[in-house]
Scaffold this motif. Structure first.
Motif, short mmCIF file in Angstrom:
data_model
loop_
_atom_site.label_atom_id
_atom_site.label_comp_id
_atom_site.label_asym_id
_atom_site.label_seq_id
_atom_site.Cartn_x
_atom_site.Cartn_y
_atom_site.Cartn_z
N GLN A 374 41.76 36.83 41.80
CA GLN A 374 42.01 35.63 41.57
C GLN A 374 43.73 35.27 41.29
N MET A 378 47.49 35.76 42.01
CA MET A 378 48.49 34.62 41.86
C MET A 378 49.60 34.89 40.89
N LEU A 395 49.69 30.26 47.16
CA LEU A 395 49.21 30.70 46.08
C LEU A 395 47.73 30.32 46.95
N ILE A 406 41.69 26.80 42.76
CA ILE A 406 43.15 27.76 42.31
C ILE A 406 43.24 26.15 41.55
#
Length: 460
Positions: A374, A378, A395, A406
């Motif tokens: 991740q 991003m 995102l 996140i």
């Protein structure tokens, strides 16, 4: 009656001559014992019957090995990169410095097990184990050492189905022992008062499996593995081509029958390429010291590997699961050492005199494979947006994650200096004026680092 008279008239010389003639016929039927009988009759140190094994065939160039693989199966760039990285790890086993442990990752049936079996043909320098319950053994039997460490010292440990390791109830213990072994020194003690200390243990580890293996990553504990991904996704056209080759081979194999030996369990072409792979492992290990010393590593190539190591240290950093007071990433020294080691050993595998752009391309691929997750997704999205940045909600959609997780990850990345926030004025829907919105973007340092790694391995 005439027959009896004939026998009565035979002389002793006639009888002897007849027997000699028959003996000659009998000796004519004698042939050498098949090699398969001899290999199948061997026994191990405990007197147990050992299975016959495929013998290594001399091979001293990667070009010869590559040509054989292209004949044996549908050979892709991903498989070629993975084989080269595996052989580089094998080559590095006894070289001083941080050890080169690699996870080979790919979907089921993509060829991981085939590569593992090919490398494992060389039993002199490779130890293949399907399951691992630990590197130490507290079993007492006089002076004999029953630990896995005693068997794998100086070799490459190959685990072709690493996903089963994730199901092990003592996974934490295995990984803890592995981190200890990585530093070439390992000590343990058991409740039966037995203990055994190991020092100077050198081994490399090839752990193969699906993407689930990424769950054992822990940069907080100092992850020891680099990752090499064979296949990013399943391409329909490529899959259709491979399926037709598999179908043709499967139909043809039905006309053959195995005699119980390892060599007859698969296509002759596959047996041949496995023998050559085992032979190439011999060549690499026996000449590693001399060949590694002759490789030219330019200052620019060294700098690029150092930048890749720094990049991986940032991107695979994760918030601590144990505390929230401090936000920190791993120091990049080990990663840089491993990538330098990988690059030089890849040059040896490819029979190159120098670490060139082709070698650095694969090193960059391994670095990016190691960075996957991740965080990378991003940061790549923020890099693409540049100065304009991106909103957290976007995102969340890009990585398909939870909003709270996140945002927590973004705050962590900001604290380690990878990303930053800023206010951007945008037109408000339904209003004449503008409003300020918080957006995220890479820091100047991280943006420059992205630019640099995108140029590594690119042919001029």
């Amino acid at each position: 009656m005439p027959r009896v008279l004939e026998e009565e008239t035979e002389t002793p010389q006639d009888v002897i001559g007849s027997r000699v003639e028959r003996l000659k016929q009998l000796f004519g039927l004698v042939v050498d014992v098949p090699d398969a009988w001899l290999t199948g009759a061997t026994k191990d140190a405990n007197g147990q019957q050992k299975a016959s094994s495929i013998e290594c065939v001399q091979c001293e160039t990667y070009a010869e090995l590559h040509e054989s693989w292209t004949k044996a199966m549908r050979w892709t760039d991903g498989l070629d990169n993975a084989l080269a990285v595996m052989l580089a790890s094998v080559t590095s086993t006894m070289a001083v410095g941080d050890q080169l442990w690699v996870k080979i990752i790919g979907p089921a049936s993509c060829g991981k097990s085939t590569l593992c079996e090919a490398v494992s043909v060389n039993q002199k320098y490779v130890l293949a184990k399907s399951t691992i319950r630990g590197f130490h053994s507290g079993f007492g039997d006089g002076e004999q050492d029953h630990s896995l460490l005693s068997q794998v010292a100086g070799k490459t440990l190959v685990t072709k189905d690493g996903d089963t390791l994730l199901q092990s109830p003592n996974l934490g213990q295995v990984l803890s022992e592995a981190r200890d072994v990585y530093d070439t020194t390992s000590r343990t003690s058991y409740r039966n008062k037995s203990s055994r200390d190991y020092s100077g243990i050198r081994m490399t580890w090839l752990l193969c499996g699906t993407s689930s293996l990424r769950s054992i990553d822990s940069s907080e504990l100092g992850e020891r593995f680099l990752d090499c991904v064979i296949m990013d996704g399943i391409d329909d056209d490529l899959e259709d081509e491979i399926l037709m080759r598999v179908a043709t081979r499967s139909e043809k194999n039905l006309s053959f029958e195995t005699d119980g030996t390892v060599e007859t369990q698969q296509d002759p072409e596959m047996t041949r390429v496995m023998q050559l792979t085992g032979g190439y492992v011999d060549f690499l290990r026996e000449n590693a010291n001399e060949m590694l010393a002759s490789i030219n590593f330019s200052d620019e190539a060294l700098r690029q590997c150092a930048r890749l190591g720094k990049f991986v240290a940032y991107v695979r950093a994760r918030p601590s699961k144990l505390q929230e007071e401090d936000a920190e990433r791993e120091f990049a020294a080990r990663l840089v050492s491993q990538l330098i080691r990988l690059s030089k050993c890849l040059a040896v595998v490819y029979n190159k005199p120098t670490v060139d752009q082709e070698v650095l391309r694969i090193t960059r691929k391994v670095a990016l494979d190691t960075s996957r997750g991740q965080t990378y997704d991003m940061m790549e999205a923020m890099y693409d947006e540049g100065e304009d940045g991106i909103e957290p909600a976007m995102l969340v959609k890009i990585v398909n994650g939870r909003d709270s997780e996140i945002r927590k990850l973004l705050r962590f990345l900001r604290r380690i200096g990878a990303v930053e926030t800023f206010e951007k004025k945008v037109k408000a829907k339904g209003h004449k004026g503008v409003i300020k919105k918080i957006r995220w973007r890479l820091t100047k340092y991280m943006e420059k680092l992205f630019q640099e790694i995108n140029q590594i391995g690119v042919e001029e």
